[in-house]
Design an enzyme around this catalytic site. Structure first.
Site, short mmCIF file in Angstrom:
data_model
loop_
_atom_site.label_atom_id
_atom_site.label_comp_id
_atom_site.label_asym_id
_atom_site.label_seq_id
_atom_site.Cartn_x
_atom_site.Cartn_y
_atom_site.Cartn_z
N GLN A 17 0.78 -1.25 0.00
CA GLN A 17 0.00 0.00 0.00
C GLN A 17 0.80 1.29 0.00
OE1 GLN A 17 -3.29 2.41 2.69
NE2 GLN A 17 -3.00 0.28 3.16
N GLU A 139 1.28 -1.24 8.30
CA GLU A 139 0.49 -0.11 8.78
C GLU A 139 0.40 0.02 10.31
OE1 GLU A 139 -1.48 2.40 7.14
OE2 GLU A 139 -1.77 3.04 9.21
N ASP A 168 0.64 3.75 6.06
CA ASP A 168 0.89 3.40 4.66
C ASP A 168 0.61 4.58 3.73
OD1 ASP A 168 1.76 0.84 5.08
OD2 ASP A 168 -0.18 -0.09 4.78
N GLY A 247 -7.39 20.48 19.20
CA GLY A 247 -7.07 21.90 19.12
C GLY A 247 -7.52 22.64 20.36
N GLY A 248 -7.57 23.95 20.27
CA GLY A 248 -7.90 24.76 21.43
C GLY A 248 -9.40 24.94 21.64
N1 COA Z 1 11.53 -10.18 -9.10
C1 COA Z 1 12.20 -10.99 -8.26
N2 COA Z 1 12.20 -10.82 -6.91
C2 COA Z 1 11.48 -9.80 -6.44
C3 COA Z 1 10.76 -8.93 -7.26
C4 COA Z 1 10.82 -9.16 -8.66
N3 COA Z 1 10.17 -8.37 -9.51
N4 COA Z 1 10.15 -8.02 -6.49
C5 COA Z 1 10.46 -8.30 -5.22
N5 COA Z 1 11.25 -9.38 -5.19
C6 COA Z 1 11.85 -10.01 -4.01
C7 COA Z 1 12.74 -9.08 -3.24
O1 COA Z 1 13.97 -8.97 -3.88
C8 COA Z 1 12.82 -9.77 -1.89
O2 COA Z 1 13.79 -10.81 -1.98
P1 COA Z 1 15.04 -10.98 -0.97
O3 COA Z 1 14.51 -10.70 0.41
O4 COA Z 1 15.43 -12.41 -1.17
O5 COA Z 1 16.08 -10.02 -1.35
C9 COA Z 1 11.48 -10.48 -1.80
O6 COA Z 1 10.85 -10.33 -3.07
C10 COA Z 1 10.51 -10.03 -0.75
O7 COA Z 1 10.49 -8.63 -0.56
P2 COA Z 1 10.03 -8.07 0.84
O8 COA Z 1 9.96 -6.60 0.73
O9 COA Z 1 10.89 -8.63 1.91
O10 COA Z 1 8.53 -8.65 0.96
P3 COA Z 1 7.74 -9.18 2.25
O11 COA Z 1 6.41 -9.59 1.73
O12 COA Z 1 8.49 -10.19 3.04
O13 COA Z 1 7.60 -7.87 3.19
C11 COA Z 1 6.88 -5.66 3.72
C12 COA Z 1 6.61 -6.93 2.93
C13 COA Z 1 5.86 -4.64 3.30
C14 COA Z 1 6.73 -5.96 5.22
C15 COA Z 1 8.31 -5.15 3.42
O14 COA Z 1 8.45 -5.00 2.04
C16 COA Z 1 8.65 -3.84 4.11
O15 COA Z 1 8.90 -3.79 5.31
N6 COA Z 1 8.68 -2.74 3.34
C17 COA Z 1 9.08 -1.45 3.80
C18 COA Z 1 8.02 -0.80 4.65
C19 COA Z 1 6.70 -0.68 3.95
O16 COA Z 1 6.56 -0.08 2.92
N7 COA Z 1 5.68 -1.25 4.60
C20 COA Z 1 4.31 -1.02 4.23
C21 COA Z 1 3.85 -1.83 3.14
S1 COA Z 1 2.20 -1.33 2.78
#
Ligand code: COA
Length: 416
Positions: A17, A139, A168, A247-248
């Site tokens: 998001q 979030e 988010d 607020g106030g």
């Molecule tokens: N092709 C190949 N691999 C891909 C890819 C693509 N097009 N797009 C993503 N990936 C891979 C990434 O390289 C990563 O691999 P690695 O960990 O082996 O290097 C993997 O997908 C997973 O990415 P990740 O971001 O760790 O996903 P997740 O589902 O485990 O975590 C979040 C999701 C949101 C918790 C995390 O991305 C995060 O903390 N983001 C930052 C904060 C944020 O924006 N949070 C709010 C989200 S609404």
């Protein structure tokens, strides 16, 4: 009509998001947003909270309008070649993967700068530098760690998260501001830069008034506009304040006619000092206007709970829209509690294109929130979200310069 960001290309490595909110706004401003998705899978939200089997979820469609989708795995050889070309051709790259994910794809900031010194590289992470910088964050974690949950909820009850997605979407909107500032800076510097927003920081920024209150509490030991005053107890930290105004001017949510069966038959009313005499009169308390126990904001402060009880006796005799129609001409700020059902059907919001109906090839018609930021010379038209990889071939041909044979080979390799 030309669009504000016509000609700006965004390499959109966002998912879920926070990041997609940001790139969707940039797309509505006219940027060409190229959403990069993992081949065969795509953004995980395509499949989350699905209402119709095998159809992109509303979670995905409502956050990815006006974008193009390319499938690409930058971890393959050809994927790296394509990714490098996209970095070279785009103006802004946006990502919100877990910390280090883009580096692990082989594209740290130094390399991105080397490929394209004009690139603006914008990231969202859960936390800024420090002990939590490697944590994954969603979030509600941001709401809890940014001060929102601690200051939201009923007095003396558990901390509460809010439905507004301040962690988010709130962070995504902060990132939009940073990207636009960096684009303007590039006009004079000729160089790109990094733009980073931590979700904790964005939430804390939105809770700015509560940090104000913390310092007032440290100084005085109490805050007279909080419902804890004068009979409750203050602790060391800003307490949860129910529905008190931040607020106030004192405010509260009061019941309206029908509250027994309608969970949204309520209205927020603010007893702004200048409008108080007229407000008191309309609820049948003209006596307060002559009474020194009531006729100044200071005199009323210790009696706010009683005051809102008296106001509620009056609001309960009318529905929330009647209350609004009576109070608005008296300059009393107030707002009915509007349900999502009511907002979805609000003709005014349809008229301003804040609520828009969109047609989608596999799901049919659905409602979404359009661009809330209205530019007079760059109107936003909401276009449906892309299917997974819908624009892979055209992007590879037009931007990357691949011919049909190269595209087929990349597909064979699993790069796209
Ligand atoms: N092709 C190949 N691999 C891909 C890819 C693509 N097009 N797009 C993503 N990936 C891979 C990434 O390289 C990563 O691999 P690695 O960990 O082996 O290097 C993997 O997908 C997973 O990415 P990740 O971001 O760790 O996903 P997740 O589902 O485990 O975590 C979040 C999701 C949101 C918790 C995390 O991305 C995060 O903390 N983001 C930052 C904060 C944020 O924006 N949070 C709010 C989200 S609404």
């Amino acid at each position: 009509m030309s669009k504000a960001l016509d000609g700006i290309k965004i390499l959109d490595m966002t998912h879920v998001q926070s990041g997609p909110t940001c790139t969707q706004i940039l797309a509505w401003f006219g940027a060409d947003v190229i959403k990069v998705e993992r081949p065969g899978a795509g953004d995980a939200t395509r499949g989350q909270l699905r209402d119709i089997p095998d159809v992109d979820s509303l979670y995905f469609t409502m956050l990815n309008h006006n974008k193009r989708s390319i499938t690409l795995n930058p971890k393959t050889d050809t994927g790296k070649e394509i990714f490098a070309k996209l970095i070279a051709e785009c103006d802004v790259m946006v990502e919100n993967f877990a910390p280090g994910a883009i580096d692990r794809m082989g594209f740290p900031w130094e390399k991105i700068q080397e490929i394209n010194p004009r690139m603006i590289y914008a990231s969202i992470k859960g936390f800024g530098p420090g002990p939590y910088e490697d944590c994954k964050v969603y979030e509600n974690v941001a709401q809890c760690t940014g001060g929102s949950a601690s200051t939201t909820g009923e007095i003396d009850r558990v901390p509460m998260v809010t439905g507004a997605q301040i962690g988010d979407s709130g962070t995504g909107m902060h990132l939009v501001a940073g990207i636009l500032a960096a684009l303007v800076h590039r006009f004079t510097s000729g160089k790109g830069q990094r733009v980073e927003v931590a979700m904790q920081d964005a939430v804390l920024n939105l809770c700015r008034v509560k940090l104000r209150d913390q310092q007032r509490l440290d100084y005085a030991g109490e805050m007279t506009e909080y419902p804890q005053y004068p009979n409750g107890k203050f602790g060391k930290a800003v307490p949860r304040a129910g529905n008190a105004s931040g607020g106030g001017q004192p405010g509260w949510i009061v019941k309206c006619k029908g509250w027994e069966t309608d969970p949204d038959a309520y209205i927020y009313v603010i007893t702004q000092a200048a409008a108080f005499p007229a407000f008191a009169k309309v609820i049948g308390h003209d006596d307060w206007n002559e009474d020194p126990e009531w006729n100044t904001p200071k005199a009323r402060l210790p009696k706010l709970a009683h005051m809102f009880d008296e106001i509620e006796k009056w609001t309960m005799t009318k529905d929330k829209f009647e209350v609004m129609n009576i109070l608005n001409p008296l300059n009393v700020p107030c707002g009915p509690i509007l349900s999502m059902k009511e907002l979805a059907n609000d003709p005014g919001l349809r008229e301003t294109k804040t609520v828009v109906e969109v047609d989608h090839p596999t799901r049919g018609k659905y409602l979404t929130v359009g661009n809330p930021i209205k530019l007079s010379a760059s109107e936003s038209e909401v276009e449906r979200s892309p299917l997974l990889g819908e624009h892979t071939d055209e992007i590879l041909k037009d931007i990357v310069g691949f011919d049909a044979a190269a595209i087929a080979a990349a597909r064979e390799e699993g790069a796209i």
